[in-house]
Design a protein around this motif. Structure first.
Motif, PDB file in Angstrom:
ATOM      1  N   HIS A  61      70.601 -29.554 -19.158  1.00  0.00           N
ATOM      2  CA  HIS A  61      71.029 -29.019 -20.448  1.00  0.00           C
ATOM      3  C   HIS A  61      70.341 -29.741 -21.597  1.00  0.00           C
ATOM      4  CE1 HIS A  61      74.212 -26.409 -18.915  1.00  0.00           C
ATOM      5  NE2 HIS A  61      74.559 -27.381 -18.090  1.00  0.00           N
ATOM      6  N   ASN A  62      70.213 -29.017 -22.694  1.00  0.00           N
ATOM      7  CA  ASN A  62      69.733 -29.620 -23.927  1.00  0.00           C
ATOM      8  C   ASN A  62      70.930 -30.210 -24.687  1.00  0.00           C
ATOM      9  OD1 ASN A  62      71.042 -27.360 -24.954  1.00  0.00           O
ATOM     10  ND2 ASN A  62      69.125 -26.243 -25.308  1.00  0.00           N
ATOM     11  N   ASN A  63      70.702 -30.605 -25.934  1.00  0.00           N
ATOM     12  CA  ASN A  63      71.766 -31.248 -26.703  1.00  0.00           C
ATOM     13  C   ASN A  63      72.947 -30.322 -26.947  1.00  0.00           C
ATOM     14  OD1 ASN A  63      70.303 -33.629 -26.881  1.00  0.00           O
ATOM     15  ND2 ASN A  63      69.275 -33.010 -28.780  1.00  0.00           N
ATOM     16  N   LYS A  64      72.682 -29.035 -27.129  1.00  0.00           N
ATOM     17  CA  LYS A  64      73.772 -28.090 -27.358  1.00  0.00           C
ATOM     18  C   LYS A  64      74.619 -27.908 -26.101  1.00  0.00           C
ATOM     19  CE  LYS A  64      71.207 -25.516 -30.889  1.00  0.00           C
ATOM     20  NZ  LYS A  64      70.578 -24.214 -31.253  1.00  0.00           N
ATOM     21  N   GLY A  65      73.968 -27.910 -24.947  1.00  0.00           N
ATOM     22  CA  GLY A  65      74.715 -27.756 -23.712  1.00  0.00           C
ATOM     23  C   GLY A  65      75.493 -29.001 -23.339  1.00  0.00           C
ATOM     24  N   GLN A  66      74.979 -30.189 -23.689  1.00  0.00           N
ATOM     25  CA  GLN A  66      75.654 -31.436 -23.352  1.00  0.00           C
ATOM     26  C   GLN A  66      76.924 -31.650 -24.156  1.00  0.00           C
ATOM     27  OE1 GLN A  66      72.714 -34.511 -23.751  1.00  0.00           O
ATOM     28  NE2 GLN A  66      71.578 -33.874 -21.925  1.00  0.00           N
ATOM     29  N   ILE A  67      77.133 -30.849 -25.184  1.00  0.00           N
ATOM     30  CA  ILE A  67      78.394 -30.917 -25.919  1.00  0.00           C
ATOM     31  C   ILE A  67      79.559 -30.521 -25.015  1.00  0.00           C
ATOM     32  CG2 ILE A  67      79.652 -29.971 -27.903  1.00  0.00           C
ATOM     33  CD1 ILE A  67      77.003 -29.619 -29.310  1.00  0.00           C
ATOM     34  N   TRP A  68      79.264 -29.710 -24.000  1.00  0.00           N
ATOM     35  CA  TRP A  68      80.298 -29.233 -23.086  1.00  0.00           C
ATOM     36  C   TRP A  68      80.602 -30.245 -21.976  1.00  0.00           C
ATOM     37  CZ3 TRP A  68      81.835 -23.724 -22.223  1.00  0.00           C
ATOM     38  CH2 TRP A  68      81.552 -22.921 -23.345  1.00  0.00           C
ATOM     39  N   ALA A  69      80.093 -31.447 -22.059  1.00  0.00           N
ATOM     40  CA  ALA A  69      80.254 -32.425 -20.973  1.00  0.00           C
ATOM     41  C   ALA A  69      81.724 -32.707 -20.676  1.00  0.00           C
ATOM     42  CB  ALA A  69      79.528 -33.729 -21.327  1.00  0.00           C
ATOM     43  N   MET A  71      84.336 -30.857 -21.304  1.00  0.00           N
ATOM     44  CA  MET A  71      84.961 -29.664 -20.732  1.00  0.00           C
ATOM     45  C   MET A  71      84.619 -29.510 -19.256  1.00  0.00           C
ATOM     46  SD  MET A  71      86.753 -26.862 -21.020  1.00  0.00           S
ATOM     47  CE  MET A  71      86.907 -26.547 -22.783  1.00  0.00           C
ATOM     48  N   LEU A  72      83.366 -29.672 -18.902  1.00  0.00           N
ATOM     49  CA  LEU A  72      82.941 -29.499 -17.509  1.00  0.00           C
ATOM     50  C   LEU A  72      83.537 -30.569 -16.604  1.00  0.00           C
ATOM     51  CD1 LEU A  72      79.176 -28.578 -18.051  1.00  0.00           C
ATOM     52  CD2 LEU A  72      81.067 -27.031 -17.504  1.00  0.00           C
ATOM     53  N   MET A  73      83.557 -31.821 -17.045  1.00  0.00           N
ATOM     54  CA  MET A  73      84.120 -32.889 -16.227  1.00  0.00           C
ATOM     55  C   MET A  73      85.635 -32.721 -16.074  1.00  0.00           C
ATOM     56  SD  MET A  73      81.705 -34.680 -15.087  1.00  0.00           S
ATOM     57  CE  MET A  73      80.822 -33.105 -15.015  1.00  0.00           C
ATOM     58  N   SER A  74      86.305 -32.325 -17.137  1.00  0.00           N
ATOM     59  CA  SER A  74      87.748 -32.074 -17.039  1.00  0.00           C
ATOM     60  C   SER A  74      88.032 -30.919 -16.086  1.00  0.00           C
ATOM     61  CB  SER A  74      88.327 -31.767 -18.424  1.00  0.00           C
ATOM     62  OG  SER A  74      88.105 -32.831 -19.323  1.00  0.00           O
ATOM     63  N   LEU A  75      87.170 -29.903 -16.111  1.00  0.00           N
ATOM     64  CA  LEU A  75      87.365 -28.740 -15.262  1.00  0.00           C
ATOM     65  C   LEU A  75      87.231 -29.091 -13.786  1.00  0.00           C
ATOM     66  CD1 LEU A  75      87.759 -25.639 -15.130  1.00  0.00           C
ATOM     67  CD2 LEU A  75      85.262 -25.432 -15.192  1.00  0.00           C
ATOM     68  N   ILE A  76      86.183 -29.816 -13.410  1.00  0.00           N
ATOM     69  CA  ILE A  76      85.974 -30.136 -12.002  1.00  0.00           C
ATOM     70  C   ILE A  76      87.037 -31.103 -11.491  1.00  0.00           C
ATOM     71  CG2 ILE A  76      84.381 -32.044 -12.434  1.00  0.00           C
ATOM     72  CD1 ILE A  76      82.823 -31.148  -9.964  1.00  0.00           C
ATOM     73  N   LEU A  77      87.491 -32.038 -12.333  1.00  0.00           N
ATOM     74  CA  LEU A  77      88.554 -32.948 -11.916  1.00  0.00           C
ATOM     75  C   LEU A  77      89.877 -32.222 -11.759  1.00  0.00           C
ATOM     76  CD1 LEU A  77      87.753 -36.090 -14.109  1.00  0.00           C
ATOM     77  CD2 LEU A  77      87.401 -35.822 -11.656  1.00  0.00           C
ATOM     78  N   PHE A  78      90.155 -31.284 -12.661  1.00  0.00           N
ATOM     79  CA  PHE A  78      91.413 -30.538 -12.579  1.00  0.00           C
ATOM     80  C   PHE A  78      91.459 -29.655 -11.342  1.00  0.00           C
ATOM     81  CE2 PHE A  78      93.490 -26.443 -13.473  1.00  0.00           C
ATOM     82  CZ  PHE A  78      94.804 -26.879 -13.525  1.00  0.00           C
ATOM     83  N   ILE A  79      90.399 -28.876 -11.112  1.00  0.00           N
ATOM     84  CA  ILE A  79      90.394 -27.969  -9.967  1.00  0.00           C
ATOM     85  C   ILE A  79      90.399 -28.760  -8.662  1.00  0.00           C
ATOM     86  CG2 ILE A  79      89.122 -26.139  -8.786  1.00  0.00           C
ATOM     87  CD1 ILE A  79      88.062 -25.238 -11.455  1.00  0.00           C
ATOM     88  N   GLY A  80      89.594 -29.810  -8.585  1.00  0.00           N
ATOM     89  CA  GLY A  80      89.543 -30.595  -7.366  1.00  0.00           C
ATOM     90  C   GLY A  80      90.867 -31.257  -7.031  1.00  0.00           C
TER      91      GLY A  80
END
Length: 226
Positions: A61-69, A71-80
């Motif tokens: 990801h570029n800088n705009k995509g890394q803003i979602w870091a 959100m993505l980490m919370s999502l994978i920890l929650f689902i797992g």
């Protein structure tokens, strides 16, 4: 009394009130907040795993995509964590509910699409019509690409629901068969019990893999729109 095969997938209630919200919030207890961190092996392993996953997912990801870091980490920890806690006896797995998975998939998918329309309007609209398409095929391709775009959140939710539900059903069926075979053939019951143990180990792996796949696909959708 015969137990319904799908009883374990019904929303549990307490005093007539659904407690699914409490169950959904329960996994967050296992992750310490920054203001009460203690240097021990468990927290060090958690931090190492989070850094490893974030480095792998956000490297493209570029800088705009890394803003979602976050959100993505919370999502994978929650689902797992939710999938793993659902494997405990007499528990309930919220991710077996299609409505909940759609509630996660649709907003995340819509956020990536709106991000693409805002920052990469021409590139996002260009996906509906590949370059060099014959004039006669333009209407058909636009319709197909539009359908494939809107089916993405459904595919995310159905994939997670189907994999988790199928594993739970197999464990339930093989466990029932093992109990029934104990009075008929001890050898056969022992074989099915070994299969049940192996399937349970596989379900632990599937619970983590599905969390990773769900988050990875959201990350790829984000990469295409940033």
């Amino acid at each position: 009394m015969n137990e319904n095969l799908f009883t374990s997938f019904t929303t549990p209630t307490m005093i007539g009130l659904p407690i699914v919200v409490i169950i959904i919030m329960f996994p967050s207890i296992f992750f310490p907040s920054p203001n009460r961190l203690v240097n021990n092996r468990l927290i060090s392993i958690q931090q190492w795993l989070v850094q490893l996953m974030s480095k792998q997912m956000l490297s493209i990801h570029n800088n705009k995509g890394q803003i979602w870091a976050l959100m993505l980490m919370s999502l994978i920890l929650f689902i797992g964590s939710t999938n793993l806690l659902g494997l405990l006896p007499h528990s309930f797995t919220p991710t077996t509910q299609l409505s909940m998975n759609l509630g996660m998939a649709i907003p995340l998918w819509a956020g990536t699409v709106l991000t693409g329309l805002r920052h990469k309007t021409k590139a996002s609209l260009a996906h509906f019509l590949p370059q060099g398409t014959p004039v006669l095929l333009i209407p058909m391709l636009v319709i197909i690409e539009t359908i494939s775009l809107f089916i993405q959140p459904m595919a995310l939710a159905v994939r997670l629901t189907a994999n988790i539900t199928a594993g739970h059903l197999l464990i339930h069926l093989i466990g029932g068969a093992t109990l029934a075979l104990m009075n008929i053939s001890t050898t056969t019951a022992l074989i099915t019990f070994i299969i049940l143990i192996l399937l349970t180990i596989l379900e632990f792996a599937v619970a983590l893999i599905q969390a990773y796949v769900f988050t990875l696909l959201v990350s790829l959708y984000l990469h295409d729109n940033t």
